[in-house]
Design an enzyme around this catalytic site. Sequence first.
Site, PDB file in Angstrom:
ATOM      1  N   LYS A  21       0.720  -1.284  -0.026  1.00 24.20           N
ATOM      2  CA  LYS A  21      -0.162  -0.075  -0.076  1.00 24.20           C
ATOM      3  C   LYS A  21       0.846   1.157   0.096  1.00 24.20           C
ATOM      4  O   LYS A  21       0.701   1.924  -0.780  1.00 24.20           O
ATOM      5  CB  LYS A  21      -0.913  -0.153   1.168  1.00 24.20           C
ATOM      6  CG  LYS A  21      -1.448   1.496   1.711  1.00 24.20           C
ATOM      7  CD  LYS A  21      -2.275   1.370   2.774  1.00 24.20           C
ATOM      8  CE  LYS A  21      -1.688   1.298   4.078  1.00 24.20           C
ATOM      9  NZ  LYS A  21      -1.284   3.005   4.426  1.00 24.20           N
ATOM     10  N   CYS A 115      -3.237  12.579  14.024  1.00 27.22           N
ATOM     11  CA  CYS A 115      -3.990  11.324  13.856  1.00 27.22           C
ATOM     12  C   CYS A 115      -3.667  10.507  15.281  1.00 27.22           C
ATOM     13  O   CYS A 115      -2.810  11.146  16.025  1.00 27.22           O
ATOM     14  CB  CYS A 115      -3.680  10.556  12.780  1.00 27.22           C
ATOM     15  SG  CYS A 115      -2.274   9.955  12.835  1.00 27.22           S
ATOM     16  N   ARG A 120       2.175  14.273  13.957  1.00 25.79           N
ATOM     17  CA  ARG A 120       2.587  14.148  12.436  1.00 25.79           C
ATOM     18  C   ARG A 120       2.335  15.464  11.566  1.00 25.79           C
ATOM     19  O   ARG A 120       1.523  15.452  10.754  1.00 25.79           O
ATOM     20  CB  ARG A 120       1.425  13.150  11.821  1.00 25.79           C
ATOM     21  CG  ARG A 120       1.646  11.837  12.503  1.00 25.79           C
ATOM     22  CD  ARG A 120       1.207  10.705  11.940  1.00 25.79           C
ATOM     23  NE  ARG A 120       1.605  10.185  10.640  1.00 25.79           N
ATOM     24  CZ  ARG A 120       1.194   9.101  10.185  1.00 25.79           C
ATOM     25  NH1 ARG A 120       0.095   8.544  10.195  1.00 25.79           N
ATOM     26  NH2 ARG A 120       1.854   8.731   8.910  1.00 25.79           N
ATOM     27  N   ARG A 399      -7.997  -0.684   5.740  1.00 24.59           N
ATOM     28  CA  ARG A 399      -7.293   0.430   5.156  1.00 24.59           C
ATOM     29  C   ARG A 399      -5.892  -0.018   4.586  1.00 24.59           C
ATOM     30  O   ARG A 399      -5.317   0.529   3.589  1.00 24.59           O
ATOM     31  CB  ARG A 399      -6.969   1.481   5.978  1.00 24.59           C
ATOM     32  CG  ARG A 399      -8.297   2.381   6.613  1.00 24.59           C
ATOM     33  CD  ARG A 399      -7.723   3.797   7.369  1.00 24.59           C
ATOM     34  NE  ARG A 399      -6.637   4.239   6.804  1.00 24.59           N
ATOM     35  CZ  ARG A 399      -5.697   4.777   7.410  1.00 24.59           C
ATOM     36  NH1 ARG A 399      -5.615   4.823   8.737  1.00 24.59           N
ATOM     37  NH2 ARG A 399      -4.211   5.150   6.899  1.00 24.59           N
TER      38      ARG A 399
HETATM   39  C1  UD1 Z   1       5.260   6.741   6.384  1.00 26.25           C
HETATM   40  C2  UD1 Z   1       4.515   5.802   6.157  1.00 26.25           C
HETATM   41  C3  UD1 Z   1       3.870   5.360   7.616  1.00 26.25           C
HETATM   42  C4  UD1 Z   1       5.080   5.032   8.275  1.00 26.25           C
HETATM   43  C5  UD1 Z   1       6.140   6.347   8.335  1.00 26.25           C
HETATM   44  C6  UD1 Z   1       7.337   5.970   9.341  1.00 26.25           C
HETATM   45  C7  UD1 Z   1       3.255   5.917   4.001  1.00 26.25           C
HETATM   46  C8  UD1 Z   1       1.878   6.146   3.285  1.00 26.25           C
HETATM   47  N1  UD1 Z   1       3.168   5.826   5.401  1.00 26.25           N
HETATM   48  O1  UD1 Z   1       4.357   7.979   6.696  1.00 26.25           O
HETATM   49  O2  UD1 Z   1       3.062   4.095   7.397  1.00 26.25           O
HETATM   50  O3  UD1 Z   1       4.534   4.541   9.800  1.00 26.25           O
HETATM   51  O4  UD1 Z   1       6.217   6.515   7.007  1.00 26.25           O
HETATM   52  O5  UD1 Z   1       7.829   4.990   8.834  1.00 26.25           O
HETATM   53  O6  UD1 Z   1       4.073   5.600   3.477  1.00 26.25           O
HETATM   54  N2  UD1 Z   1       7.990  14.487  10.514  1.00 26.25           N
HETATM   55  C9  UD1 Z   1       7.971  15.618  11.091  1.00 26.25           C
HETATM   56  N3  UD1 Z   1       7.774  16.659   9.707  1.00 26.25           N
HETATM   57  C10 UD1 Z   1       7.150  16.405   8.510  1.00 26.25           C
HETATM   58  C11 UD1 Z   1       7.099  14.718   8.499  1.00 26.25           C
HETATM   59  C12 UD1 Z   1       7.334  13.900   9.238  1.00 26.25           C
HETATM   60  O7  UD1 Z   1       8.416  16.023  11.972  1.00 26.25           O
HETATM   61  O8  UD1 Z   1       7.013  17.096   7.634  1.00 26.25           O
HETATM   62  C13 UD1 Z   1       7.974  13.169  11.270  1.00 26.25           C
HETATM   63  C14 UD1 Z   1       6.858  12.393  11.757  1.00 26.25           C
HETATM   64  O9  UD1 Z   1       6.090  13.006  12.921  1.00 26.25           O
HETATM   65  C15 UD1 Z   1       7.657  11.112  12.264  1.00 26.25           C
HETATM   66  C16 UD1 Z   1       8.769  11.100  11.289  1.00 26.25           C
HETATM   67  O10 UD1 Z   1       9.264  12.272  10.859  1.00 26.25           O
HETATM   68  O11 UD1 Z   1       8.115  11.324  13.714  1.00 26.25           O
HETATM   69  C17 UD1 Z   1       8.868  10.103  10.262  1.00 26.25           C
HETATM   70  O12 UD1 Z   1       7.487  10.334   9.592  1.00 26.25           O
HETATM   71  P1  UD1 Z   1       7.234  10.131   8.159  1.00 26.25           P
HETATM   72  O13 UD1 Z   1       8.455   9.216   7.547  1.00 26.25           O
HETATM   73  O14 UD1 Z   1       7.052  11.400   7.574  1.00 26.25           O
HETATM   74  O15 UD1 Z   1       6.068   9.421   7.904  1.00 26.25           O
HETATM   75  P2  UD1 Z   1       5.047   9.494   6.850  1.00 26.25           P
HETATM   76  O16 UD1 Z   1       5.663   9.632   5.462  1.00 26.25           O
HETATM   77  O17 UD1 Z   1       3.923  10.163   7.016  1.00 26.25           O
END
Ligand code: UD1
Length: 420
Positions: A21, A115, A120, A399
């Site tokens: 996914k 969430c 996030r 999901r």
């Molecule tokens: C993706 C995955 C999710 C997984 C996560 C971490 C998808 C659709 N989802 O989510 O299943 O749990 O990677 O492996 O691929 N962060 C910030 N600022 C930002 C973005 C992220 O501080 O702008 C932080 C987040 O809060 C978290 C960390 O960085 O603590 C990693 O998050 P991130 O890799 O961005 O997760 P997603 O890409 O949303």
Amino acid sequence: MDKFTIHKSTLSGEVCVSGSKNAALPIIAATILTDEDCILHNVPDLMDIRTMVKILEGLGKQINFENGTMVIKATKKCGYVAPYRLVRTMRASFCVLGPLLARRRKAKVSLPGGCVIGVRPVDLHIKGLKLLNADIKIERGYCVADGKNMRGSHLYLGGQFGSSVLATDNIMMAATLIDGETIIEYAACEPEVESLGLFLQKMGADITGQGSPLLRIRGVKKLGGCEFDIIPDRIEAGTFLAASLATNSPLVIKGANPFHLTSAIEIVKEMGAEVHIDNARSIKVSPRGSLKPVNITTLPYPGFPTDLQAQFMICLCFAKGISLITEKIYPDRFMHVAELNRMGAGIQRSGPYAIIEGKEKLYGAEVMASDLRASAALVIAGMAAEDKTEVFRVYHIDRGYEHIEEKLRKLGAKIKREKQ
Ligand code: UD1
């Protein structure tokens, strides 16, 4: 709303893993970058995938999705808005921002909000796009972006929790069609990000460094259509590893890429199970009775995935001794702890740590699924616990896990879906 009724089960046999996914979602979004047809194979039929389809249809794509194959065509309509009603149901929708900016030079994408697993934020997405000279404003809960002056840049994408998967995806996609060279330092290295890079390359993008923390993208004038296979879901495969350990059942997990799961396989071995990797697409796991306690720290890839933390916690509930889980990606991702304790587990949470005292048995109870991976953990707990467990709100599991109860039932699980 559906619920699962589960009785203690022993599993055996082979299970086939679906397409990923998390790899499919950004790849579907990336088709915004071209007006030519794209054909994707091995796409899992899941609610999140259907949400992304709705977003792309709203942006002017015509999509046919049957038997795991998705054909995506462009129409004359050229939308640039991803509305709140869709984005709020799935954070990954935010990854249409990068391709919209690159292709349409403007975008209006709802901010996803928090969430259940934590705050996030999307600051890294916005920081990266601004460094590519996009003009971005936040207006009434939307990210409103103008990309007419965008150009390549050298940027560092690390945040307080390390790299970001979807921020890397967004910036990489945005950089494919803008003037100049973009270098992303501290890019996420997850196999899903690597796979998106390979898809973009197949569309004609000039990218090097896929799968590494340093990506180099030189903007090209146009991208074309292509045909692509979605990689197997490493988190689904890891969930079956955990199901095998918790129920003390031998399993063969087929269609999985074991090299995407090295950290989890190491933990399975440390806990005392035997793992045999047959070829690049099959994992045989044979638990040997009692489980040993271990310490797990979730980290960006190739570290142990946060998306398997809950499922492995249930295994540690049966390990003889004390185990420690340190959650370094989402420090609040422990909603499943209270539910597991209601089943008789001995887990204490303190900040980003969970201390787990192994028990002989867990006992069935009525429990509530809070998010996708926590739901999977509760289903595993239900199969491992004495008597009957009822898991409510299983829409979370729908999901992210394709035909989960059929797959488990074929392995011998006593699981039934019922209307609540
Ligand atoms: C993706 C995955 C999710 C997984 C996560 C971490 C998808 C659709 N989802 O989510 O299943 O749990 O990677 O492996 O691929 N962060 C910030 N600022 C930002 C973005 C992220 O501080 O702008 C932080 C987040 O809060 C978290 C960390 O960085 O603590 C990693 O998050 P991130 O890799 O961005 O997760 P997603 O890409 O949303």
